[in-house]
Motif scaffolding. Structure first.
Motif, PDB file in Angstrom:
ATOM      1  N   ARG A  80       0.910  -1.455   0.086  1.00  0.00           N
ATOM      2  CA  ARG A  80       0.219   0.108   0.460  1.00  0.00           C
ATOM      3  C   ARG A  80       0.933   1.482  -0.333  1.00  0.00           C
ATOM      4  NH1 ARG A  80      -2.452  -3.604  -0.571  1.00  0.00           N
ATOM      5  NH2 ARG A  80      -2.323  -2.778  -2.908  1.00  0.00           N
ATOM      6  N   VAL A  81       0.483   2.433  -0.936  1.00  0.00           N
ATOM      7  CA  VAL A  81       1.473   3.652  -0.708  1.00  0.00           C
ATOM      8  C   VAL A  81       0.586   4.562  -0.406  1.00  0.00           C
ATOM      9  CG1 VAL A  81       2.747   5.299  -1.916  1.00  0.00           C
ATOM     10  CG2 VAL A  81       3.052   2.709  -2.618  1.00  0.00           C
ATOM     11  N   ALA A  82       1.348   5.908   0.111  1.00  0.00           N
ATOM     12  CA  ALA A  82       0.070   6.989   1.290  1.00  0.00           C
ATOM     13  C   ALA A  82       1.420   8.068   0.256  1.00  0.00           C
ATOM     14  CB  ALA A  82      -0.082   6.873   2.334  1.00  0.00           C
ATOM     15  N   ASP A  99      -2.584   4.987  -2.557  1.00  0.00           N
ATOM     16  CA  ASP A  99      -4.502   4.114  -1.951  1.00  0.00           C
ATOM     17  C   ASP A  99      -4.786   5.327  -0.757  1.00  0.00           C
ATOM     18  OD1 ASP A  99      -4.063   1.090  -2.031  1.00  0.00           O
ATOM     19  OD2 ASP A  99      -2.006   1.795  -1.563  1.00  0.00           O
ATOM     20  N   ASP A 100      -3.107   5.983   0.057  1.00  0.00           N
ATOM     21  CA  ASP A 100      -4.120   7.651   0.254  1.00  0.00           C
ATOM     22  C   ASP A 100      -3.231   8.233   0.104  1.00  0.00           C
ATOM     23  OD1 ASP A 100      -5.161   9.001   2.399  1.00  0.00           O
ATOM     24  OD2 ASP A 100      -5.132   7.668   3.911  1.00  0.00           O
ATOM     25  N   TYR A 101      -3.513   9.920   0.437  1.00  0.00           N
ATOM     26  CA  TYR A 101      -2.684  10.708   0.318  1.00  0.00           C
ATOM     27  C   TYR A 101      -2.772  11.735   1.152  1.00  0.00           C
ATOM     28  CZ  TYR A 101      -1.399  14.997  -3.312  1.00  0.00           C
ATOM     29  OH  TYR A 101      -1.110  15.327  -3.968  1.00  0.00           O
ATOM     30  N   LEU A 102      -1.679  13.045   1.643  1.00  0.00           N
ATOM     31  CA  LEU A 102      -2.057  12.968   2.847  1.00  0.00           C
ATOM     32  C   LEU A 102      -0.894  14.523   2.069  1.00  0.00           C
ATOM     33  CD1 LEU A 102      -0.137  10.979   5.826  1.00  0.00           C
ATOM     34  CD2 LEU A 102      -3.004  11.948   5.850  1.00  0.00           C
ATOM     35  N   VAL A 103      -1.719  15.956   2.718  1.00  0.00           N
ATOM     36  CA  VAL A 103      -0.881  16.749   2.452  1.00  0.00           C
ATOM     37  C   VAL A 103       0.013  17.525   4.028  1.00  0.00           C
ATOM     38  CG1 VAL A 103      -1.737  19.652   2.008  1.00  0.00           C
ATOM     39  CG2 VAL A 103      -3.126  17.590   1.020  1.00  0.00           C
ATOM     40  N   LEU A 118      -3.031   1.688   6.327  1.00  0.00           N
ATOM     41  CA  LEU A 118      -2.739   1.094   4.691  1.00  0.00           C
ATOM     42  C   LEU A 118      -2.356  -0.996   5.101  1.00  0.00           C
ATOM     43  CD1 LEU A 118       0.166   3.895   3.693  1.00  0.00           C
ATOM     44  CD2 LEU A 118      -1.862   3.239   2.703  1.00  0.00           C
ATOM     45  N   LEU A 119      -2.138  -0.564   6.138  1.00  0.00           N
ATOM     46  CA  LEU A 119      -1.823  -2.260   6.902  1.00  0.00           C
ATOM     47  C   LEU A 119      -3.273  -2.985   6.651  1.00  0.00           C
ATOM     48  CD1 LEU A 119       1.373  -1.875   9.221  1.00  0.00           C
ATOM     49  CD2 LEU A 119       1.192  -2.124   6.603  1.00  0.00           C
ATOM     50  N   ARG A 120      -4.331  -2.356   7.441  1.00  0.00           N
ATOM     51  CA  ARG A 120      -5.452  -2.800   7.732  1.00  0.00           C
ATOM     52  C   ARG A 120      -5.764  -3.401   6.087  1.00  0.00           C
ATOM     53  NH1 ARG A 120      -7.179  -0.461  11.220  1.00  0.00           N
ATOM     54  NH2 ARG A 120      -8.104   1.563   9.847  1.00  0.00           N
ATOM     55  N   ARG A 121      -5.773  -2.379   4.933  1.00  0.00           N
ATOM     56  CA  ARG A 121      -6.223  -2.606   4.269  1.00  0.00           C
ATOM     57  C   ARG A 121      -5.730  -3.403   2.879  1.00  0.00           C
ATOM     58  NH1 ARG A 121      -6.227   3.783   2.055  1.00  0.00           N
ATOM     59  NH2 ARG A 121      -7.529   4.841   2.947  1.00  0.00           N
ATOM     60  N   GLY A 122      -4.115  -3.472   3.074  1.00  0.00           N
ATOM     61  CA  GLY A 122      -4.157  -4.676   2.554  1.00  0.00           C
ATOM     62  C   GLY A 122      -4.316  -5.955   2.758  1.00  0.00           C
ATOM     63  N   GLU A 130      -9.239  -1.355  -4.113  1.00  0.00           N
ATOM     64  CA  GLU A 130      -9.924  -0.287  -4.613  1.00  0.00           C
ATOM     65  C   GLU A 130     -10.854   0.762  -4.652  1.00  0.00           C
ATOM     66  OE1 GLU A 130     -11.797   0.756  -9.610  1.00  0.00           O
ATOM     67  OE2 GLU A 130     -11.599  -1.823  -8.731  1.00  0.00           O
ATOM     68  N   LEU A 131     -11.839   0.079  -3.777  1.00  0.00           N
ATOM     69  CA  LEU A 131     -12.836   0.670  -2.637  1.00  0.00           C
ATOM     70  C   LEU A 131     -12.199   1.792  -2.177  1.00  0.00           C
ATOM     71  CD1 LEU A 131     -15.974   1.768  -2.694  1.00  0.00           C
ATOM     72  CD2 LEU A 131     -15.781  -0.031  -0.799  1.00  0.00           C
ATOM     73  N   PHE A 132     -11.538   1.647  -1.103  1.00  0.00           N
ATOM     74  CA  PHE A 132     -10.803   2.180  -0.374  1.00  0.00           C
ATOM     75  C   PHE A 132     -10.141   3.732  -0.599  1.00  0.00           C
ATOM     76  CE2 PHE A 132     -11.272  -1.597   2.783  1.00  0.00           C
ATOM     77  CZ  PHE A 132     -11.962  -0.510   3.797  1.00  0.00           C
ATOM     78  N   ALA A 133      -9.219   3.502  -1.794  1.00  0.00           N
ATOM     79  CA  ALA A 133      -8.099   3.947  -2.592  1.00  0.00           C
ATOM     80  C   ALA A 133      -8.993   5.170  -2.709  1.00  0.00           C
ATOM     81  CB  ALA A 133      -7.341   3.258  -3.461  1.00  0.00           C
ATOM     82  N   LEU A 134      -9.854   4.534  -3.593  1.00  0.00           N
ATOM     83  CA  LEU A 134     -11.241   5.556  -4.559  1.00  0.00           C
ATOM     84  C   LEU A 134     -11.651   6.238  -3.557  1.00  0.00           C
ATOM     85  CD1 LEU A 134     -12.635   3.362  -7.511  1.00  0.00           C
ATOM     86  CD2 LEU A 134     -10.477   5.107  -7.632  1.00  0.00           C
TER      87      LEU A 134
END
Length: 194
Positions: A80-82, A99-103, A118-122, A130-134
């Protein structure tokens, strides 16, 4: 011997910031740092697909975070990538495989929660990932763009349609699981104290 903790790769061209993120995460995870995009690819070669999550700066000299992300996906690295970046999200994020985006700036709590998520999504199947990422991309765009900008963008409409489709499939799967006795039996083994 206990199982190794998950491996997180922090990719950030500012060494002090990369080291700070590593310190924040080091109590719970194995952490490796890469001070730039090229170093990230070298680290990925070294860990041989063991990385579980990547925290990736988007704007770096030389090889950008976008290019590192593309290389990760092209290589088929299952992690997973943020994106952790000062770059405000725009519609271009819809085509990116994170998978996620932090500013930036981010807090230690936010960073830890993101890695945990991220680890839970894995652990989920591909459609749930895909649902979580979108959903994450949709939330970021809605926080940054006006309703008019969103309504006028075809890619955003396709994004919301795909989210609706994935949610519907998830609901159907959950409904199918709960209809039979199998779901009840699954939890009966935990109810043995009575």
């Amino acid at each position: 011997m206990s199982e190794q903790s998950p491996l997180v790769l922090v990719v950030e061209d500012e060494p002090d910031l990369a080291d700070l993120y590593a310190a924040w995460l080091g109590d719970e995870y194995r952490v490796r740092t890469a001070y730039g995009g090229q170093k990230a690819l070298e680290e990925l070669d070294e860990v041989d697909n063991e990385v579980d999550a990547i925290l990736l700066d988007r704007r770096m000299p030389g090889l950008s975070g976008d290019e590192v992300l593309a290389a990760v996906r092209e290589r088929g690295i299952d992690c997973r990538v943020a994106m952790v970046t000062a770059v405000e999200p725009d519609f271009d994020i819809l085509k990116m495989g994170f998978d996620d985006y932090l500013v930036k700036p981010v807090t230690s709590d936010t960073l830890r929660e993101t890695v945990e998520g991220l680890l839970r999504r894995g652990e989920y199947d591909t459609e749930m990932q895909e649902l979580f990422a979108l959903t994450s991309k949709k939330a970021m765009l809605e926080a940054e763009k006006s309703a008019t900008e969103l309504d006028g963008n075809d890619e955003y409409r396709r994004l919301t349609d795909r989210i609706a489709e994935l949610r519907s499939k998830a609901d159907e799967s959950l409904e199918a699981m709960t209809e039979g006795d199998d779901f009840e039996k699954l939890f009966q083994e935990f109810d043995t104290d009575e």
